[in-house]
Design an enzyme around this catalytic site. Sequence first.
Site, mmCIF file in Angstrom:
data_model
loop_
_atom_site.group_PDB
_atom_site.id
_atom_site.type_symbol
_atom_site.label_atom_id
_atom_site.label_comp_id
_atom_site.label_asym_id
_atom_site.label_seq_id
_atom_site.Cartn_x
_atom_site.Cartn_y
_atom_site.Cartn_z
ATOM 1 N N TYR A 282 17.532 58.763 23.620
ATOM 2 C CA TYR A 282 18.703 58.970 23.232
ATOM 3 C C TYR A 282 18.586 59.774 21.695
ATOM 4 O O TYR A 282 18.290 59.359 20.863
ATOM 5 C CB TYR A 282 19.557 57.637 22.973
ATOM 6 C CG TYR A 282 21.017 58.157 21.992
ATOM 7 C CD1 TYR A 282 22.211 58.686 22.886
ATOM 8 C CD2 TYR A 282 21.588 57.584 20.903
ATOM 9 C CE1 TYR A 282 23.106 59.128 22.238
ATOM 10 C CE2 TYR A 282 22.509 57.693 20.215
ATOM 11 C CZ TYR A 282 23.593 58.412 20.859
ATOM 12 O OH TYR A 282 24.575 58.690 20.536
ATOM 13 N N TYR B 108 25.049 65.860 28.967
ATOM 14 C CA TYR B 108 24.956 65.104 27.938
ATOM 15 C C TYR B 108 25.399 63.464 28.516
ATOM 16 O O TYR B 108 26.571 63.497 29.222
ATOM 17 C CB TYR B 108 25.887 65.155 26.955
ATOM 18 C CG TYR B 108 25.517 64.457 25.747
ATOM 19 C CD1 TYR B 108 24.945 64.882 24.563
ATOM 20 C CD2 TYR B 108 26.069 63.089 25.626
ATOM 21 C CE1 TYR B 108 24.713 64.102 23.428
ATOM 22 C CE2 TYR B 108 26.022 62.415 24.468
ATOM 23 C CZ TYR B 108 25.094 62.776 23.171
ATOM 24 O OH TYR B 108 25.111 62.281 22.096
#
Length: 388
Positions: free
Chosen positions: A341, A297
């Site tokens: 995102y 991430y």
Amino acid sequence: MSLHRADSLGGRAAVVGIGATEFSKDSGRSELKLAVEAVRAAIEDAGLSPADVDGMVTFTMDTNPEITVAQAAGIGELSFFSRVHYGGGAACATVQQAALAVAAGVAEVVVCYRAFNERSGRRFGSGVRQREPSAEGAALGWNLPFGLLTPASWVAMTARRYLHTHGLTPEAFGQVAVAGRRHAARNPAAYFHGRPITLDDHASSRWIVEPLRLLDCCQETDGGQALVVTSVERARDLPRPPAVVLAAAQGAGRAQEQMTSYYRDDLTGLPEMGVVARQLWRTSGLGPGDIDVGILYDHFTPYVLMQLEEFGFCGRGEAAEFVAADALPLNTHGGQLGEAYLHGMNGIAEAVRQLRGTSVNQTAGAARALVTAGTGVPTSALILGADG
């Protein structure tokens, strides 16, 4: 105290379908429509029909309730529905929830999804606006008066300490940004397709909150992503190679807050990801040397370095050199820095593609992938593996 033994979830469920909308800065449609498009695409990819689905999992902070998405997507009765808290930290936990439901026999086919207009609508990067009073919000009350108003400012505090402790400069973060954009440049689905960057580009990008530059911060994206989870046995009868859940874990550390855990003894790591890492290694019986590709991430570059260190891929303060050496294929879709995102859900999809052998940046012989969710918050992660 976190578990000191392996759990029994590994090998009992698999991701069998992935689907997404296009990734954009202005989708021109509702978040519900984005969710339904992604869900339908994932179900079709799995070779199933909406009538086969009996479970739904998503995040909190979502405008698309499970029953509404199910109704709009043509899904019938549900025997399981669930939401996971803490923003991007929920990504891998949605698959964990689905796998738990499948393993327990509560549901047979579970769809995990995330959809939002995060660029044209509510922008998470804009930080705190209006909040209802809560115990959770009280922690922010210690930081907001001093100007720590946005996620970038919260991460900058920890990033500064990391650099100081290890004698590094902000250029260390550039290795992550360059790697992500290199992969995004070859990914037609990525917003930054065809636009790689250099370390000089990173170093010359403007400051957001020192020591974070513009190219240390992820994008803001409109879009949707969905995944389909079912049992390994059923997966073997479906058209796509399954990505087996070898291990799944959630973690919150001591003195945990949402991105403002500044009262810990050490600010140079991510203890919540350490909790997750220990459980993944225990349950899977694997270690860093067994992982073929890492999907970590990357909402902010410093936290990618810290994750590599928490998982034991390298020593403390050594992650920038590890990334520069290409010691592990990293964020081969471009990550949230380069592709989109989507609170980490697109990263899970990329791990599935790697195990299927269909990634645009395919790692030869990829059989095991590590995927992590949002950091700085209570978090989660997965180890996915090829069947057999």
